[in-house]
Design a protein around this motif. Structure first.
Motif, mmCIF file in Angstrom:
data_model
loop_
_atom_site.group_PDB
_atom_site.id
_atom_site.type_symbol
_atom_site.label_atom_id
_atom_site.label_comp_id
_atom_site.label_asym_id
_atom_site.label_seq_id
_atom_site.Cartn_x
_atom_site.Cartn_y
_atom_site.Cartn_z
ATOM 1 N N PRO A 169 -12.543 -73.838 -40.872
ATOM 2 C CA PRO A 169 -12.951 -73.438 -39.649
ATOM 3 C C PRO A 169 -12.594 -74.528 -38.451
ATOM 4 N N LYS A 170 -12.410 -74.119 -37.169
ATOM 5 C CA LYS A 170 -11.979 -75.236 -36.384
ATOM 6 C C LYS A 170 -13.257 -76.121 -36.130
ATOM 7 N N LEU A 173 -13.390 -78.650 -38.678
ATOM 8 C CA LEU A 173 -11.918 -79.624 -38.681
ATOM 9 C C LEU A 173 -12.514 -80.720 -37.568
ATOM 10 N N GLU A 174 -13.148 -80.348 -36.244
ATOM 11 C CA GLU A 174 -13.462 -81.125 -35.406
ATOM 12 C C GLU A 174 -14.478 -82.024 -35.989
ATOM 13 N N SER A 186 -11.984 -79.544 -28.227
ATOM 14 C CA SER A 186 -11.023 -78.291 -29.061
ATOM 15 C C SER A 186 -9.852 -78.829 -28.345
ATOM 16 N N LEU A 189 -7.963 -81.282 -30.286
ATOM 17 C CA LEU A 189 -7.793 -80.928 -31.706
ATOM 18 C C LEU A 189 -6.417 -80.385 -31.778
ATOM 19 N N GLU A 190 -6.296 -79.353 -30.955
ATOM 20 C CA GLU A 190 -5.107 -78.483 -30.746
ATOM 21 C C GLU A 190 -3.578 -79.386 -30.569
ATOM 22 N N VAL A 193 -2.861 -80.844 -33.937
ATOM 23 C CA VAL A 193 -2.248 -79.882 -34.776
ATOM 24 C C VAL A 193 -0.781 -79.766 -34.168
ATOM 25 N N THR A 207 -2.060 -71.448 -38.471
ATOM 26 C CA THR A 207 -3.349 -70.999 -37.534
ATOM 27 C C THR A 207 -3.812 -69.481 -37.710
ATOM 28 N N ARG A 209 -6.068 -67.142 -36.447
ATOM 29 C CA ARG A 209 -6.322 -67.176 -35.035
ATOM 30 C C ARG A 209 -8.170 -66.646 -34.982
ATOM 31 N N GLY A 212 -9.517 -70.711 -37.706
ATOM 32 C CA GLY A 212 -9.232 -72.042 -37.982
ATOM 33 C C GLY A 212 -8.073 -72.236 -38.434
ATOM 34 N N TYR A 213 -7.942 -73.156 -39.339
ATOM 35 C CA TYR A 213 -6.401 -73.729 -39.821
ATOM 36 C C TYR A 213 -6.553 -73.656 -41.337
#
Length: 217
Positions: A169-170, A173-174, A186, A189-190, A193, A207, A209, A212-213
């Motif tokens: 999850p985003k 990851l953060e 955020s 982070l993008e 990536v 990704t 949508r 997360g990643y």
């Protein structure tokens, strides 16, 4: 890696925290179980846990985590060096056991080893398509050519590779990359990536949508 250090000795705890941060890790340091209970459900790559703490047993804390299904790699740090203590520590859910005093280089080597085992890989190198990653050397190659990564890019890549095949999850990851030089937005982070995809190939990081990643397992 994002690490939770549970150690009540102020000199040792501060020294380990500073060493691990200088080595590129995000470290949260707690001196009591009460502090750690509020952190255990946060996303971490590993726990470093002293056995004897002012308000209870670090080993019992690890055992309770395992009973709850928490599988975060855990390294016990203790002055208890009898065979029976080592057996008890490992049987209670610790992944490794390091007797004080120890050298910080051995600590980080053991950390890398328990995290590799948790990720299902015995070696330090991992290949994903045209990309080869050496987690020990913190290096990456694309089509045989070494790619230079920033410290933050490596943290993002390491967090995803450690969980290869799983959606990260985003927000997790953060959290996993916080602590190196302050909080990560955020948007930042993008950007990291995006840079990793540019350097290592668009197919490396998927990704999902709104969720997360993920990197391939």
């Amino acid at each position: 890696m994002r690490l939770l250090l549970l150690e009540d000795d102020a000199i040792l705890g501060e020294g380990l925290r500073d060493y691990l941060r200088a080595d590129g890790h995000a470290v949260d340091w707690a001196t009591r179980l009460l502090e750690a209970r509020g952190l255990a459900d946060e996303p971490y790559d590993a726990f470093l846990v002293d056995w004897q703490l002012p308000d209870g047993s670090g080993l019992d804390w690890v055992r309770h985590l395992r009973e709850r299904g928490v599988r975060t790699p855990t390294l016990m740090l203790t002055a208890r060096d009898l065979l029976g203590d080592r057996v008890r520590g490992l049987d209670s859910g610790a992944d490794d056991y390091l007797v004080k005093p120890f050298e910080p280089e051995e600590l980080t080597a053991r950390l890398r080893a328990v995290c590799r085992r948790a990720a299902g890989s015995a070696g330090t190198r991992l290949r994903i398509g045209a990309v080869e990653i050496d987690r020990s050397a913190r290096s990456a190659w694309r089509d045989g050519l070494r790619t230079e990564l920033t410290a933050r890019e490596w943290q993002v890549l390491e967090a995803l590779v450690q969980r290869a095949g799983r959606l990260v999850p985003k927000a997790d990851l953060e959290a996993l990359v916080v602590g190196f030089d302050g909080e990560v937005s955020s948007n930042a982070l993008e950007v990291h990536v995006s840079n990793l995809r540019r350097k290592l190939g668009a197919a490396l990081i998927e990704t999902v949508r709104g969720l997360g990643y993920r990197v391939p397992g």
